[in-house]
Design a protein around this motif. Structure first.
Motif, short mmCIF file in Angstrom:
data_model
loop_
_atom_site.label_atom_id
_atom_site.label_comp_id
_atom_site.label_asym_id
_atom_site.label_seq_id
_atom_site.Cartn_x
_atom_site.Cartn_y
_atom_site.Cartn_z
N ALA A 60 0.81 -1.22 0.00
CA ALA A 60 0.00 0.00 0.00
C ALA A 60 0.84 1.27 0.00
CB ALA A 60 -0.93 -0.01 1.22
N HIS A 61 2.12 1.14 0.34
CA HIS A 61 3.00 2.32 0.43
C HIS A 61 4.34 2.04 -0.25
CE1 HIS A 61 0.32 4.41 3.25
NE2 HIS A 61 0.15 3.22 3.83
N PRO A 62 4.32 1.80 -1.55
CA PRO A 62 5.57 1.44 -2.25
C PRO A 62 6.61 2.55 -2.29
CG PRO A 62 3.80 1.85 -3.82
CD PRO A 62 3.17 1.86 -2.46
N ASP A 63 6.20 3.79 -2.07
CA ASP A 63 7.17 4.90 -2.06
C ASP A 63 7.85 5.04 -0.70
OD1 ASP A 63 6.52 5.49 -4.68
OD2 ASP A 63 5.00 6.98 -4.12
N VAL A 64 7.27 4.43 0.32
CA VAL A 64 7.81 4.53 1.68
C VAL A 64 8.55 3.26 2.08
CG1 VAL A 64 7.26 4.91 4.12
CG2 VAL A 64 5.99 6.14 2.33
N PHE A 65 7.96 2.10 1.74
CA PHE A 65 8.51 0.82 2.15
C PHE A 65 8.95 0.00 0.95
CE2 PHE A 65 5.14 1.41 5.59
CZ PHE A 65 6.05 1.91 6.52
N ASP A 66 9.97 -0.83 1.18
CA ASP A 66 10.49 -1.68 0.11
C ASP A 66 10.16 -3.15 0.33
OD1 ASP A 66 12.53 -2.06 -2.23
OD2 ASP A 66 13.18 -3.46 -0.66
N SER A 67 10.47 -3.68 1.50
CA SER A 67 10.30 -5.12 1.74
C SER A 67 10.35 -5.41 3.23
CB SER A 67 11.40 -5.91 1.01
OG SER A 67 12.68 -5.48 1.44
N VAL A 68 9.91 -6.62 3.58
CA VAL A 68 9.96 -7.08 4.97
C VAL A 68 10.91 -8.26 5.06
CG1 VAL A 68 7.97 -8.60 4.69
CG2 VAL A 68 8.60 -7.82 6.96
N ARG A 69 11.62 -8.36 6.15
CA ARG A 69 12.53 -9.48 6.35
C ARG A 69 12.63 -9.79 7.84
NH1 ARG A 69 17.40 -5.81 3.97
NH2 ARG A 69 18.29 -4.97 5.89
N GLY A 70 13.22 -10.94 8.13
CA GLY A 70 13.41 -11.31 9.52
C GLY A 70 12.88 -12.69 9.81
N SER A 71 12.70 -12.98 11.09
CA SER A 71 12.26 -14.30 11.53
C SER A 71 11.44 -14.15 12.78
CB SER A 71 13.48 -15.19 11.79
OG SER A 71 13.11 -16.47 12.25
N GLY A 72 10.31 -14.85 12.86
CA GLY A 72 9.47 -14.78 14.04
C GLY A 72 8.97 -13.37 14.28
N LEU A 73 9.06 -12.92 15.53
CA LEU A 73 8.69 -11.55 15.87
C LEU A 73 9.93 -10.68 15.98
CD1 LEU A 73 5.73 -12.17 18.35
CD2 LEU A 73 5.63 -11.25 16.02
N MET A 74 10.90 -10.98 15.14
CA MET A 74 12.08 -10.13 14.93
C MET A 74 12.07 -9.73 13.46
SD MET A 74 16.07 -11.00 15.73
CE MET A 74 17.34 -9.72 15.66
N LEU A 75 11.28 -8.68 13.16
CA LEU A 75 11.01 -8.31 11.79
C LEU A 75 11.58 -6.93 11.48
CD1 LEU A 75 7.33 -9.56 11.67
CD2 LEU A 75 9.31 -10.63 10.56
N GLY A 76 11.95 -6.75 10.24
CA GLY A 76 12.46 -5.47 9.78
C GLY A 76 11.77 -5.06 8.50
N ILE A 77 11.48 -3.76 8.38
CA ILE A 77 10.96 -3.22 7.14
C ILE A 77 12.06 -2.38 6.50
CG2 ILE A 77 9.22 -1.81 6.01
CD1 ILE A 77 7.38 -2.30 8.34
N LYS A 78 12.53 -2.82 5.35
CA LYS A 78 13.47 -2.03 4.56
C LYS A 78 12.69 -0.86 3.96
CE LYS A 78 17.10 -1.31 1.69
NZ LYS A 78 18.43 -0.89 2.11
N CYS A 79 13.17 0.34 4.20
CA CYS A 79 12.44 1.54 3.78
C CYS A 79 13.03 2.13 2.50
CB CYS A 79 12.48 2.59 4.88
SG CYS A 79 11.68 2.09 6.42
N ARG A 80 12.16 2.79 1.72
CA ARG A 80 12.60 3.64 0.62
C ARG A 80 12.76 5.07 1.12
NH1 ARG A 80 12.22 0.76 -4.14
NH2 ARG A 80 10.74 -0.99 -4.15
N ALA A 81 11.82 5.51 1.95
CA ALA A 81 11.99 6.78 2.65
C ALA A 81 13.06 6.60 3.73
CB ALA A 81 10.66 7.19 3.28
N THR A 82 13.50 7.67 4.31
CA THR A 82 14.49 7.58 5.39
C THR A 82 13.87 6.92 6.62
OG1 THR A 82 15.57 9.59 4.59
CG2 THR A 82 16.07 8.90 6.84
N ASN A 83 14.53 5.90 7.12
CA ASN A 83 13.92 5.15 8.23
C ASN A 83 13.67 6.01 9.45
OD1 ASN A 83 16.65 5.36 8.94
ND2 ASN A 83 16.81 3.25 9.67
N ALA A 84 14.54 6.99 9.72
CA ALA A 84 14.34 7.88 10.87
C ALA A 84 13.05 8.68 10.72
CB ALA A 84 15.53 8.81 11.02
N ASP A 85 12.70 9.04 9.49
CA ASP A 85 11.45 9.78 9.26
C ASP A 85 10.24 8.90 9.56
OD1 ASP A 85 12.91 11.98 8.47
OD2 ASP A 85 12.68 11.61 6.32
#
Length: 391
Positions: free
Chosen positions: A316-341
């Motif tokens: 739903a937000h391809p300009d902000v987010f790129d992909s999800v990765r990780g395992s279990g409830l240790m997940l990361g969202i790779k961002c297209r926008a600056t992650n700090a924002d």
């Protein structure tokens, strides 16, 4: 003029005064949905009744005696950890950083006692994080961690994450151990594939090298198994543990096989507070929960649900987010926008996430998060992403 608190943190403008489950209450009364859990520390959420009871009961009986004497709670927790893991023995610390120090000492002392004092080298990988002590920053090796703190502790061989050829070439008669996180946390939620962990075990066995796992962030049921390496079907010789094991109370440990720990004899290591009655009483209560097969099954179910919903959020937000990765409830969202924002936009939506390297935001919720809270989290992250896109 310097503040009374040493200014080493860029703190967010919130002051939390109360926590309950997956929620933190700010001093002004706002309630934040906590998807950071103190950076994977509050494994059972904030103020879990069983942990509060364990701490309260122990605090009313005995706080501290030092390791000059036997500590029943320490023995009980060591028994639980060895029962449920590869390990034969445990040394308790107060943090993951202290666990790293001992793991390095243990590996080098092992080879010294075996008549190979030249075997001091420890192979580590880019993107790693092993704490901020002298050994920890030398192990990670990045400029961000080490600049200005030289001379660094020698003996670490830094390789690029995933470079198998470089790994094979680096192994020689001076290498004592390989140190790796099965899932990198600070490095951007980067899991090491199961086949690579198996390959590391085979390499270590072939060359007689110790294998050290840093499970400070990815351990204690965070990935849906008690420890992340269990998914690969192999075991280390030495393992660093902290964060979730204390459920919010400062506690760490080094777990090892009898052989790997053979050099750590009387007087070779110690700690004033490590394994104190308070920490170990809480650790026992944590272990009673995270070793329950039904609890682990729920972590895996909720992890699948959360990942599915994150995939929809990213779409739903391809300009902000790129992909999800990780395992279990240790997940990361790779961002297209600056992650700090993205993290800051989350503050406005009363949701807490944690930044990491590689422009990633980490989602490390309490393992007790509910389905309804996962839905709530997605709504808040959706609103945060919309705000970032509109900025």
């Amino acid at each position: 003029m310097i503040p009374t608190l040493l200014p080493t943190y860029a703190r967010a403008p919130m002051t939390f005064v109360k926590g309950e489950g997956s929620w933190l209450t700010e001093a002004d009364g706002r309630r934040f949905l906590d998807l950071g859990a103190g950076i994977a520390v509050n494994a059972l959420g904030h103020a879990h009744p069983a942990l509060v009871q364990a701490l309260t009961d122990q605090a009313g009986a005995l706080w501290h005696t030092s390791n000059l004497y036997r500590i029943p709670q320490q023995q009980a927790l060591a028994d639980k950890l060895t029962e449920h893991t590869f390990a034969d023995t445990v040394f308790f610390t107060n943090s993951g950083t202290e666990a790293c120090e001992l793991a390095v000492k243990m590996a080098r002392k092992y080879w010294y006692d075996k008549g190979h004092p030249e075997k001091t080298g420890i192979i580590t990988f880019s993107g790693s994080f092993h704490g901020r002590s002298s050994a920890g920053i030398a192990a990670a090796g990045s400029e961000k961690m080490t600049k200005g703190f030289g001379p660094l502790l020698p003996g670490f061989v830094h390789l690029e994450f995933g470079d198998h050829d470089a790994l094979t070439a680096a192994v020689d008669d001076t290498i004592a151990a390989i140190l790796i996180e099965p899932v990198q946390g600070e490095g951007g939620i980067r899991p090491v594939p199961d086949q690579c962990l198996k390959g590391l075990r085979d390499l270590c066995d072939e060359h007689g090298i110790l294998l050290i796992f840093d499970e400070v962030q990815c351990g204690v049921a965070r990935t849906g198994r008690l420890f992340a390496h269990e998914w690969s079907g192999i075991t280390p010789d030495i393992m660093m543990v902290a964060k979730g094991i204390g459920g919010g109370f400062p506690l760490g440990a080094v777990l090892a096989t009898e052989e790997a720990a053979s050099g750590m004899t009387l007087g070779t290591h110690g700690s004033t507070y490590g394994g104190n009655p308070l920490g170990c009483a809480v650790g026992c209560a944590v272990m009673d929960h995270v070793t329950d097969p039904d609890f682990l099954a729920e972590v895996n179910r909720k992890a699948a649900l959360m990942r599915q919903k994150l995939e929809g959020l990213i779409a739903a937000h391809p300009d902000v987010f790129d992909s999800v990765r990780g395992s279990g409830l240790m997940l990361g969202i790779k961002c297209r926008a600056t992650n700090a924002d993205v993290v800051k936009a989350g503050y406005d939506e009363l949701v807490l996430t944690v930044p990491a390297a590689d422009n990633v935001i980490r989602l490390l919720p309490p393992l007790t998060i509910t389905d309804a809270e996962i839905d709530d989290a997605m709504s808040r992250l959706d609103a945060a992403a919309s705000a970032v896109a509109a900025a």
